[in-house]
Every structure is written in structure tokens, then in C-alpha cells.
Design an enzyme around this catalytic site. Structure first.
Site, mmCIF file in Angstrom:
data_model
loop_
_atom_site.group_PDB
_atom_site.id
_atom_site.type_symbol
_atom_site.label_atom_id
_atom_site.label_comp_id
_atom_site.label_asym_id
_atom_site.label_seq_id
_atom_site.Cartn_x
_atom_site.Cartn_y
_atom_site.Cartn_z
ATOM 1 N N GLU A 243 -9.551 -2.100 4.874
ATOM 2 C CA GLU A 243 -10.243 -1.654 6.421
ATOM 3 C C GLU A 243 -11.738 -2.435 6.479
ATOM 4 O O GLU A 243 -12.320 -2.962 5.350
ATOM 5 C CB GLU A 243 -10.586 -0.055 6.531
ATOM 6 C CG GLU A 243 -9.416 0.668 6.128
ATOM 7 C CD GLU A 243 -8.595 0.774 7.278
ATOM 8 O OE1 GLU A 243 -8.381 -0.181 8.319
ATOM 9 O OE2 GLU A 243 -7.869 1.919 7.575
ATOM 10 N N ASP B 88 0.924 -1.422 0.008
ATOM 11 C CA ASP B 88 -0.008 0.050 -0.010
ATOM 12 C C ASP B 88 0.926 1.299 0.000
ATOM 13 O O ASP B 88 2.134 1.202 0.111
ATOM 14 C CB ASP B 88 -0.975 0.008 1.409
ATOM 15 C CG ASP B 88 -0.240 -0.456 2.482
ATOM 16 O OD1 ASP B 88 0.984 -0.524 2.692
ATOM 17 O OD2 ASP B 88 -0.986 -1.110 3.319
ATOM 18 N N ASN C 210 -7.556 -2.879 14.113
ATOM 19 C CA ASN C 210 -8.932 -3.185 13.670
ATOM 20 C C ASN C 210 -9.050 -4.460 12.822
ATOM 21 O O ASN C 210 -9.962 -4.697 12.376
ATOM 22 C CB ASN C 210 -9.484 -1.753 13.243
ATOM 23 C CG ASN C 210 -8.707 -1.532 11.814
ATOM 24 O OD1 ASN C 210 -7.753 -2.296 11.560
ATOM 25 N ND2 ASN C 210 -9.222 -0.789 11.089
ATOM 26 N N HIS D 51 -7.209 -4.801 10.063
ATOM 27 C CA HIS D 51 -7.082 -4.618 8.668
ATOM 28 C C HIS D 51 -5.743 -5.472 8.260
ATOM 29 O O HIS D 51 -4.917 -5.688 9.078
ATOM 30 C CB HIS D 51 -6.915 -3.058 8.258
ATOM 31 C CG HIS D 51 -5.774 -2.333 8.677
ATOM 32 N ND1 HIS D 51 -5.647 -1.024 8.736
ATOM 33 C CD2 HIS D 51 -4.571 -2.596 9.031
ATOM 34 C CE1 HIS D 51 -4.489 -0.631 9.040
ATOM 35 N NE2 HIS D 51 -3.694 -1.585 9.086
HETATM 36 P P1 PGA Z 1 2.040 -1.751 12.576
HETATM 37 O O1 PGA Z 1 1.148 -1.385 11.250
HETATM 38 O O2 PGA Z 1 3.181 -2.513 12.352
HETATM 39 O O3 PGA Z 1 2.866 -0.093 12.470
HETATM 40 O O4 PGA Z 1 1.522 -1.864 13.848
HETATM 41 C C1 PGA Z 1 0.585 -2.799 11.031
HETATM 42 C C2 PGA Z 1 -0.640 -2.492 10.137
HETATM 43 O O5 PGA Z 1 -1.516 -1.473 10.362
HETATM 44 O O6 PGA Z 1 -0.797 -3.018 9.151
#
Ligand code: PGA
Length: 242
Positions: free
Chosen positions: A143, A67, A136, A138
């Protein structure tokens, strides 16, 4: 799912890097799906170390990132283009034409997304997809929602994601509210998937991902349907598993 619980972040990073190195050594022209965020930073540091120790060669590696934020230039320090070069690409011998990261600056986003999917298919699909997980649930920036997109698309970031990612920006208002993300179809088509998670704030998402029902409201739960998923968790992220 193959669930592995490790003692701490450095062990998590070393184990993840060992899986990637093994994959690349077995198949030098591996197609790797890559993630950003704080979780894989240690893995990238380990991969750079292994490269410097000549334990792995990335000259034929092909990568596709999950992404990219919309509205940030590729030079912005919080863009995922910047992140990937800073943590990984600038320190290894990958060929620049083998690096693929969604471009949010394209005028015709729909066309750019279609091209991204076409390139993944042209490369023969993803052999190993690295994933983090959002608080959450995702994956990539897919999302929680009633419907999910299979292909690469523009997405509105959820309030939870904006709040979670505001730690990287000066203020919450500076966090982009949209991003381009690979869809769940491309992720689910990967031959193998490696999910990394650490910290107490991921425990609930991990519990639901592994033991909850399969639902688009927790996109990571779709991984229950995949044949080859390895989970690397620290004790805190695994704390709500039986
Ligand atoms: P993080 O993000 O490694 O910064 O916790 C993971 C994500 O949001 O997929």
C-alpha cells in the site's frame, strides 16, 4: 515500459494468456508470480481453455501468489487460496507441491514470511510476475506509504483497498484489515513483469504509474525502474495517458 492498449476485456485477457502460454512453452519450469482480483479472472479462464485444447502443459510450472488476506481460512470463498483453485489450479495439471500462496494462518507470521522469500530464491526467482494495480496504485498489497518492505510481510490494508474490495464481501466490516503480501523487492527482482488494468477507476493510477514521479506513495511507480515491464490496458484504463 511497453504499453499496449486493447479494445476490451476479452482482448486483454486473451493477450495476457498468450504471454503466459508463450513463457511456459519456452520454459516449462517457469516460475510464475500470480495475482488475484477481478482483472486476471479472464486470463485464468483463457489459460484453462488453452490447457484443455492441449496448447500448454503446466506440469512443471511453479507459482508464487502475491498475497493473501489475514484472518480468512483457506476455504473461505473470498480467500485467495480459494480463488486460485476455483479459477485456475483445479482445472490444470500443475503439481500441488509447486503451488505457493502466502499462509496467513501460520502462528509465526514473521517466520512464514521469511520462508516464503526463501522459497522464491530457492526456485531461482520469478520469471514472469503478473500484476494488477489498485485504485491507489498498490501492487500486491504493498500500500502507499512512506517506506515499503522489500520482502514478504504482514500489512495493514488501506481504507481505499478495504473500500474497493468490499464489493466481494457482504459488508465493509467483513473485509479483513490485514494481509500477507510479497514485498516490492521480490516483485522488482522478477525477470519480466506483466501489469493488467481495465476500467476508468484505474486511469489515474495508471497515469501516475507511467508518467508520475517514482514514489513509495504510489508503489506501482517503482515499476518505472524495472527493465522489462509490459502493460496491458483497456481504453478506459489508458484514457489519461498522452
Ligand atoms: P482488481 O484488483 O483486479 O480486483 O481491480 C487489483 C488490485 O487491487 O491489485
Amino acid at each position: 515500459m511497453d504499453i499496449n492498449v486493447v479494445d476490451n476485456y476479452s482482448e486483454l485477457s486473451e493477450k495476457a494468456a498468450a504471454i503466459v502460454v508463450n513463457e511456459v512453452n519456452c520454459r516449462p519450469d517457469t516460475v510464475l508470480g500470480l495475482a488475484t482480483g477481478s482483472t486476471p479472472e479472464g486470463m485464468y479462464a483463457q489459460l484453462v481453455k488453452k490447457y484443455q485444447e492441449r496448447k500448454v502443459d503446466f506440469s512443471d510450472l511453479i507459482t508464487f501468489n502475491l498475497d493473501e488476506y489475514s484472518g480468512l481460512s483457506t476455504e473461505h470463498p473470498q480467500s485467495y487460496h480459494y480463488y486460485m483453485h476455483k479459477h485456475f489450479f483445479d482445472h490444470i495439471n500443475i503439481k500441488s507441491h509447486n503451488i505457493n500462496i502466502p499462509h496467513s494462518e501460520d502462528r509465526d507470521i514473521a517466520h512464514a514470511c521469511g520462508e516464503y522469500d526463501r522459497k522464491i530464491i530457492e526456485a531461482g526467482g520469478i520469471n514472469l510476475q503478473i500484476l494488477g494495480i489498485g485504485v491507489n496504485g498498490h501492487i500486491g498489497f504493498n500500500e502507499p506509504a512512506e517506506h515499503l518492505n522489500t520482502g514478504t510481510h504482514l500489512v495493514d490494508l488501506s481504507d481505499e483497498t478495504i473500500a474497493a474490495n468490499s464489493r466481494f464481501f457482504n459488508s465493509r466490516d467483513d473485509v479483513p484489515y490485514q494481509a500477507i503480501t510479497m514485498g516490492v523487492g521480490s516483485i522488482m527482482h522478477a525477470e519480466k513483469i506483466l501489469v493488467m488494468a481495465c476500467g476508468k477507476n484505474k486511469a489515474r493510477a495508471i497515469q501516475l504509474m507511467c508518467c508520475g514521479k517514482v514514489t513509495t506513495n504510489l508503489p506501482a511507480s517503482l515499476l518505472q525502474l524495472h527493465r522489462c515491464v509490459t502493460l496491458l490496458l483497456d481504453r478506459e484504463a489508458a484514457s489519461l495517458l498522452e
